[in-house]
Design an enzyme around this catalytic site. Sequence first.
Site, PDB file in Angstrom:
ATOM      1  N   GLY A 116      51.343 -28.548  89.720  1.00  0.00           N
ATOM      2  CA  GLY A 116      50.519 -29.744  89.691  1.00  0.00           C
ATOM      3  C   GLY A 116      50.347 -30.354  91.059  1.00  0.00           C
ATOM      4  N   PHE A 164      50.856 -34.253  98.900  1.00  0.00           N
ATOM      5  CA  PHE A 164      50.022 -33.533  99.858  1.00  0.00           C
ATOM      6  C   PHE A 164      48.825 -32.854  99.211  1.00  0.00           C
ATOM      7  CE2 PHE A 164      54.365 -32.855 101.732  1.00  0.00           C
ATOM      8  CZ  PHE A 164      54.273 -33.953 102.544  1.00  0.00           C
ATOM      9  N   ASP A 220      60.427 -42.635  96.841  1.00  0.00           N
ATOM     10  CA  ASP A 220      59.866 -42.231  95.551  1.00  0.00           C
ATOM     11  C   ASP A 220      60.963 -41.727  94.620  1.00  0.00           C
ATOM     12  OD1 ASP A 220      57.879 -41.912  93.663  1.00  0.00           O
ATOM     13  OD2 ASP A 220      57.239 -39.947  94.384  1.00  0.00           O
TER      14      ASP A 220
END
Length: 586
Positions: free
Chosen positions: A21, A25, A147
Amino acid sequence: MNHYMIGQVLQARYQILQSLGAGVFGQTYIAVDRDDPENSKCVIKNLTSHSFPPSYLDTLRLCFITETATLHRLGSHPQIPKLITCFEEDGQSYLVQEFIEGHSLSEELPINQYWRCVWSEIEVVELLEDVLEVLEFVHSQGVIHCDIKPENLIRRTVDNKLVLIDFGSIQSVSLGLDGELPIYEIPVTSLGYIPPEQFIGQTQPNSDIYALGMIAIQALTGREPLQLKADPQTNEMIWRTPDISVNDYLAAILSQMICSDPQDRFQSAGEVLHILKQIVKENEIRPIPEIQDQVNQTTTVERDDTHQPSTSGKLSPLVTGMKVGLAANSLLMGLGVYSLINNSPAYSETETLYKATQEYQTGDLEKALALAKSIPAHSNVYPEAQATIEEWQHQWQFAAKQHQIAEQALNEGRWSDVLDVARKVPDILYWQSKVDKLVEKSKLNIETQTYNLLTKAYKKAIDKEFSTAIEYLGQIPPESSAGALVQEKLAEYNEKRQIRAAYFLHNANMKASMGDFNTAVKFLRKIPKNTPVYAQAQMKLNQYTQEQQLQIQTKNVALNSFISHNSTTRNGNLSLENHLQEVNIR
């Protein structure tokens, strides 16, 4: 999701097997390394330039380069994927890294508080300790992950450890984010785990702590971050409700991890680890059998038994974590405060010990000892207080000694020794902060020294003096951030030194075959030690030196003979000339 890459081979080596997926980037794939005899798997990230506007592409390229450089440094940690290589092909940038066999943490977390069992407190503490140790290392390298979410924590199959992946959003600790973070650029799976300051470009190391706290709360309650509501007055997340039974100490830690104001939050992963280890060490998250019945009677919550998660091993939020009965009025725990409804005298003594601990950690040993000694002998906390006093005195002296050793090493220019000593300093925030300052100076000096030595090594390499260049590289401390570059240059210069040594040996043999032993010996003397041809060169050097000496002796004999012959001839001519003169005179 792009599938056209499936089956393609990059660098004539990496064959794309599956798409994972879109990431920060562009696309992420699973590939197989065909050059590996075991056909091992790897992860390939591709920066797809055509998917973004030119203005945003520069930012992505910078992120790509940042992740590459960072993974070189972070890959040494056993719970971070190793960077294998990076390359460009057909105008596209690719990054290849280690593939972690396992599943994401999102597969383990409860969907809600009833469906799929919520985690126990012990499991949550283990999760926190596991990830906090990784974050402590990441932050020590000067970067923030930015993240942290369940999808970026992989439960590795081989050892059940959590591995932190996807460093595509990392930022420098010193710089933070440049500007605001538009919500449309954030993956949906990241929403809820991102702290408020990250949206306005003020990311800090404890932004990662906020995200981890949200994951822990989700595991404990079965509620995702976006399902929680904020208190309109304090702006803090409301997650602890009457139907959630959780240890008060653990609840206080989690609440401080997710404070909306980063200044009120834990400032480092190490601080959270310290408090967690404290409550685990003191068995604060374990049930107390003698009051368990009383707890069950006073905290019954009406629920459908068929859906009620197990609460074995947990106490009422009113009394969990206390060492005796229903007690005390407020709980001061290390670096955070959490209010409770209790009033036992014994608990006030526990509070005194925690206050002493805080003074001890912040550097006031005398006050800490005075508080601990003020606990009366009849108190249940007294034995622990006495043991703590003895331990504090011993650890304080040891920490002070280590600081002195580190300071002396810094003054004497032994910067690597400073880093070694720092690892021995006990878990005392006051002394750790003092030693950390020495460590920062040492690291700066190490980097300066590294730069100077690299410069000298490069100059010598340009002059083809590879042995001297290698000597300079060997003086660079292993703790330097240029460690990988140093190893690369050592291998390069060593190979060039060997080639040059073989070249000198060849020239020496050629000159010797032409009888020029003098030049042959000069070539042989240039061959350095630690080269494969050195031993052979020494043998040839002895041989050619003897030939050179014999050649010199032969020349000397010939020269002497020539001189002697010339002398005899000249004397004979003189005699004849004299005779002729005599004849003429007569």
